[in-house]
Design a protein around this motif. Structure first.
Motif, PDB file in Angstrom:
ATOM      1  N   UNK A 231     -12.532   4.608   5.202  1.00  5.03           N
ATOM      2  CA  UNK A 231     -11.842   5.138   6.382  1.00  5.03           C
ATOM      3  C   UNK A 231     -10.360   5.316   6.083  1.00  5.03           C
ATOM      4  N   UNK A 232      -9.788   6.380   6.625  1.00  4.69           N
ATOM      5  CA  UNK A 232      -8.375   6.652   6.362  1.00  4.69           C
ATOM      6  C   UNK A 232      -7.467   5.565   6.934  1.00  4.69           C
ATOM      7  N   UNK A 233      -7.892   4.939   8.072  1.00  2.00           N
ATOM      8  CA  UNK A 233      -7.071   3.869   8.652  1.00  2.00           C
ATOM      9  C   UNK A 233      -6.954   2.691   7.690  1.00  2.00           C
ATOM     10  N   UNK A 234      -8.060   2.400   6.990  1.00  2.00           N
ATOM     11  CA  UNK A 234      -8.035   1.304   6.027  1.00  2.00           C
ATOM     12  C   UNK A 234      -7.194   1.685   4.808  1.00  2.00           C
ATOM     13  N   UNK A 235      -7.261   2.941   4.415  1.00  2.00           N
ATOM     14  CA  UNK A 235      -6.421   3.407   3.303  1.00  2.00           C
ATOM     15  C   UNK A 235      -4.942   3.257   3.659  1.00  2.00           C
ATOM     16  N   UNK A 236      -4.589   3.624   4.894  1.00  2.00           N
ATOM     17  CA  UNK A 236      -3.202   3.478   5.355  1.00  2.00           C
ATOM     18  C   UNK A 236      -2.774   2.011   5.335  1.00  2.00           C
ATOM     19  N   UNK A 237      -3.677   1.128   5.755  1.00  2.00           N
ATOM     20  CA  UNK A 237      -3.359  -0.294   5.803  1.00  2.00           C
ATOM     21  C   UNK A 237      -3.082  -0.843   4.400  1.00  2.00           C
ATOM     22  N   UNK A 238      -3.951  -0.495   3.444  1.00  2.00           N
ATOM     23  CA  UNK A 238      -3.760  -0.957   2.066  1.00  2.00           C
ATOM     24  C   UNK A 238      -2.457  -0.396   1.494  1.00  2.00           C
ATOM     25  N   UNK A 239      -2.197   0.879   1.799  1.00  2.00           N
ATOM     26  CA  UNK A 239      -0.975   1.530   1.316  1.00  2.00           C
ATOM     27  C   UNK A 239       0.272   0.800   1.824  1.00  2.00           C
ATOM     28  N   UNK A 240       0.296   0.464   3.105  1.00  2.00           N
ATOM     29  CA  UNK A 240       1.454  -0.237   3.677  1.00  2.00           C
ATOM     30  C   UNK A 240       1.603  -1.632   3.069  1.00  2.00           C
ATOM     31  N   UNK A 241       0.478  -2.301   2.855  1.00  5.54           N
ATOM     32  CA  UNK A 241       0.501  -3.637   2.249  1.00  5.54           C
ATOM     33  C   UNK A 241       1.089  -3.581   0.841  1.00  5.54           C
TER      34      UNK A 241
END
Length: 435
Positions: A231-241
């Motif tokens: 999911x793109x939301x999870x990709x965004x979360x990992x990216x921010x982390x």
């Protein structure tokens, strides 16, 4: 001109792969090519297309692909071959009128996504065009994501196709009705020398998944890697982390506009980032040969019968062109191991402290091919004005109206200060970072 020798030099190859070598000899008009990702299939079907154009210089060839990124990459391969035949990538997000005008002028090779091509067909842009050859790249993926009707409409656009090539990474079980009137020969390269891909399972406790991911990334901090989410939301979360950890990373998913995705790919390909975080869009849209690791942060969501297919395409981002690669699956310790991952080695990830450095920094120049800029001009500008040698220069990507140039990170800031607002081919150019 000995095209075979010329292309070997232009692509900087020592030798052709078996698939590419066969493309020079293959005379089958209707062919199914089953080849693992990373086997050099793009250059193989480009060879087939160029051989046809050598015999028929005015011919038109249509290449269909499921994603705009693949359309761009295929067009880049054709441009890199430096042949005299014209080509155009046609895809959503590009300027429609410009595509329409170029199609009207006549193009030898049209590389398109199905939906965008149908838009042009319905508006009559290809009314006077008859294609000799149809190449369906990632054919299995196009059917999987629902392009069956669009492909049927495109194939029925003309009564007869002289040549059709279907490229697939997985076995084609059944030929769809819209092309079953043709008799296809199958060439299966999936049983040959397979890339050495080493698979590992990483078990984590439910609340510690991001930390487990960090530890896997730091097992080999120097290696270029791609991390998949569903999911793109999870990709965004990992990216921010990872940004908080100051890891050099790029982000790639369908919610980003085309220019953003292209910029993120450029940074990753040029070595300004060493980690790509993406959804399954990247399982087909990222074609970079030096990725050493694939990490499944989330397993692909599919029917059981298709799960290995999705797994195949994700893992196919590494182990390309006869290189080896490592694949890591992150699994919740409390949920057990899925059937398709049974028997894979379980490794222990341990907390470690390490830094990840991007070897290159990438700069952006608002000048390109249409301003008569060539790679040799860019090299000369950076070496002479920037005060560096070829060894400090990395990859150069020349587009129509802009150029990306990578320089060793240790030299990049000083070089940028020297070249910014200086003249290249008697024109001042503002140089900025590719962010």
């Amino acid at each position: 001109m000995d095209l075979k020798k010329e292309l070997l030099q232009r692509f900087s190859f020592q030798n052709y792969t078996a698939l590419q070598e066969d493309a020079w000899q293959n005379t089958s008009n209707y062919q199914i090519v089953i080849s693992p990702t990373g086997s050099g299939k793009t250059i193989a079907f480009v060879i087939r297309a160029l051989l046809h154009l050598q015999k028929h210089p005015d011919a038109k060839i249509l290449i269909l692909t499921p994603t705009r990124e693949l359309a761009i990459q295929i067009n880049d391969v054709i441009k890199q071959s430096r042949v005299e035949y014209s080509s155009l990538a046609v895809y959503g997000g590009n300027e429609f009128k410009r595509e329409e005008n170029q199609l009207a002028e006549g193009v030898n090779l049209v590389i398109a996504t199905p939906g965008r091509l149908l838009d042009h067909m319905e508006r009559g842009a290809l009314q006077e065009v008859e294609f000799d050859m149809l190449i369906l790249d990632e054919y299995d993926k196009m059917l999987e994501i629902g392009f069956h009707n669009e492909l049927g409409q495109i194939v029925s656009y003309q009564e007869h196709w002289k040549k059709i090539i279907l490229n697939s990474a997985t076995k084609i079980e059944e030929i769809p009705s819209f092309i079953n009137q043709y008799s296809f020969a199958t060439n299966d390269y999936s049983k040959g020398n397979k890339p050495e891909i080493y698979k590992h399972l990483v078990m984590y406790e439910h609340e510690d998944k991001l930390e487990a991911l960090r530890n896997v990334v730091l097992l080999h901090p120097e290696k270029k890697k791609i991390i998949f989410t569903t999911h793109r939301e999870r990709a965004e979360m990992v990216y921010k982390y990872f940004h908080l950890l100051e890891f050099p990373c790029s982000l790639f998913h369908g919610g980003m506009d085309q220019r953003e995705r292209e910029r993120e790919l450029i940074k990753f390909e040029h070595g300004s980032t060493t980690i790509m975080i993406c959804t399954d869009l990247g399982a087909r849209g990222i074609d970079i040969d030096d990725i050493e690791e694939v990490i499944h942060y989330q397993l692909p969501i599919h029917n059981d019968s298709l799960k290995n297919n999705a797994d195949t395409h994700r893992n196919g981002r590494t182990g390309r062109m006869n290189k080896s690669g490592d694949v890591y699956y992150l699994l919740d310790d409390s949920k057990g191991i899925p059937d398709f991952l049974q028997g894979i080695e379980i490794i222990q990830e341990e907390a470690t402290e390490a830094e990840i450095f991007a070897p290159y920094s990438t700069m952006y120049l608002p000048m390109g091919k249409k301003q008569k800029i060539r790679k040799m001009d860019v090299v000369g500008f950076f070496c002479k004005t920037g005060g560096i040698s070829n060894k400090e220069l990395g990859k150069i990507t020349l587009k129509d109206n802009f150029t990306y140039v990578s320089v060793l990170s240790s030299h990049a800031s000083k070089v940028k200060d020297k070249v910014d607002n200086q003249k290249i081919k008697n024109k001042k150019v503002r140089v900025s970072w590719c962010r």
